[in-house]
Write an enzyme that holds these catalytic residues in place. Structure first.
Site, PDB file in Angstrom:
ATOM      1  N   CYS A   2       0.912  -1.107   0.068  1.00 35.47           N
ATOM      2  CA  CYS A   2       0.073   0.081   0.013  1.00 35.47           C
ATOM      3  C   CYS A   2       0.826   1.208   0.106  1.00 35.47           C
ATOM      4  O   CYS A   2       2.054   1.147   0.129  1.00 35.47           O
ATOM      5  CB  CYS A   2      -0.935  -0.223   1.169  1.00 35.47           C
ATOM      6  SG  CYS A   2      -2.069  -1.475   1.293  1.00 35.47           S
ATOM      7  N   GLY A   3       0.309   2.378  -0.285  1.00 32.42           N
ATOM      8  CA  GLY A   3       0.823   3.515  -0.049  1.00 32.42           C
ATOM      9  C   GLY A   3       0.590   4.646   0.942  1.00 32.42           C
ATOM     10  O   GLY A   3      -0.628   4.671   0.988  1.00 32.42           O
TER      11      GLY A   3
END
Length: 267
Positions: A2-3
């Site tokens: 994820c970011g």
């Protein structure tokens, strides 16, 4: 994968977080969310889909404040089709905490049982991020020793969190009315980089993000990676505090690069 991104700014932060998430879009396309802090008030919006599809002008206008964080999700746990599984996750005590997380916890069954039977906390999803924010809230609550929250109490809470939580986690949290917290697991499995930029007489602005491209695009100086096991706390006024919170961080390289000072970096 994820970011995540968190920003402490001297100006409204909503567009900065949106732009950062657009740069991190390759790290997750299932859902996205932004939270901002307006003093002690938390504003939050999250939705399924990509960044450019999820946010409308009316949504951005509600995200008021000069501190904020954001997330783009690639689902590795939980139901990607449920908007409730999107991050950030929020708990209202102590103070109000909203958190985003990149990684995977491996002792979720034990944590779920402990949170229910011992900590008396309710979980509404199967997301390990909801587990993480509740563990953080519980440990922070146990460390508060007076009317004011100080960085040492925050770092003590992260120390006990490291003892309870297993797996990979790079996390960023807003503590309403106080500041922005970022921390990595003791092995540094997921990335997190710290940056800053000077805004003249206004002071220093800070960013933590999954990738340095966010810093470069925003005109931030890359300070360094957040070290494995380290926690970073940035107050609303831009004072930076850091501490190594793991007893045995994952590598000698991580130990040598860690800043252990408890004092602030002032703007």
């Amino acid at each position: 994968m994820c970011g995540i991104v968190g920003i402490v700014s001297s100006s409204p932060v909503n567009q900065q977080v949106y732009d950062a998430l657009s740069l991190l879009q390759h790290r997750g396309q299932d859902s996205t969310g932004i939270a901002t802090a307006e003093g002690s008030i938390i504003h939050m919006f999250k939705a399924k889909g990509q960044v450019r599809e999820a946010y409308r002008t009316r949504d951005m206008r509600t995200l008021i404040g000069t501190m904020g964080l954001g997330h783009v999700r690639y689902a590795t746990r939980g139901d990607a089709a449920r908007e409730q599984e999107a991050q950030p996750f929020y708990v209202n005590a102590p103070y109000g905490i909203v958190l985003v997380h990149n990684g995977n916890l491996t002792n979720t069954r034990e944590l779920t049982e402990a949170l229910f039977h011992t900590d008396r906390r309710h979980l509404n999803t199967s997301s390990d991020t909801e587990l993480l924010v509740n563990v953080l809230a519980n440990e922070l609550q146990s460390q508060i020793r007076g009317a004011e929250l100080d960085p040492d109490q925050v770092f003590d809470a992260i120390e006990t969190l490291h003892e309870r939580v297993e797996g990979s986690y790079a996390a960023i949290a807003l503590i309403a009315g106080h500041g922005l917290l970022a921390f990595r697991d003791p092995y540094g499995i997921r990335p997190l980089v710290l940056g800053r930029r000077s805004e003249g007489l206004v002071g220093t602005e800070w960013v933590v993000a999954s990738e340095s491209l966010v810093l470069e695009h925003g005109g931030y100086e890359v300070v360094r990676d957040v070290a494995p096991g380290e926690a970073v706390f940035i107050t609303r006024s831009g004072e930076l505090y850091t501490r190594q919170c793991a007893k045995n961080p994952g590598s000698s390289r991580a130990r040598s690069s860690t800043c252990t000072s408890r004092g602030p970096t002032r703007s």
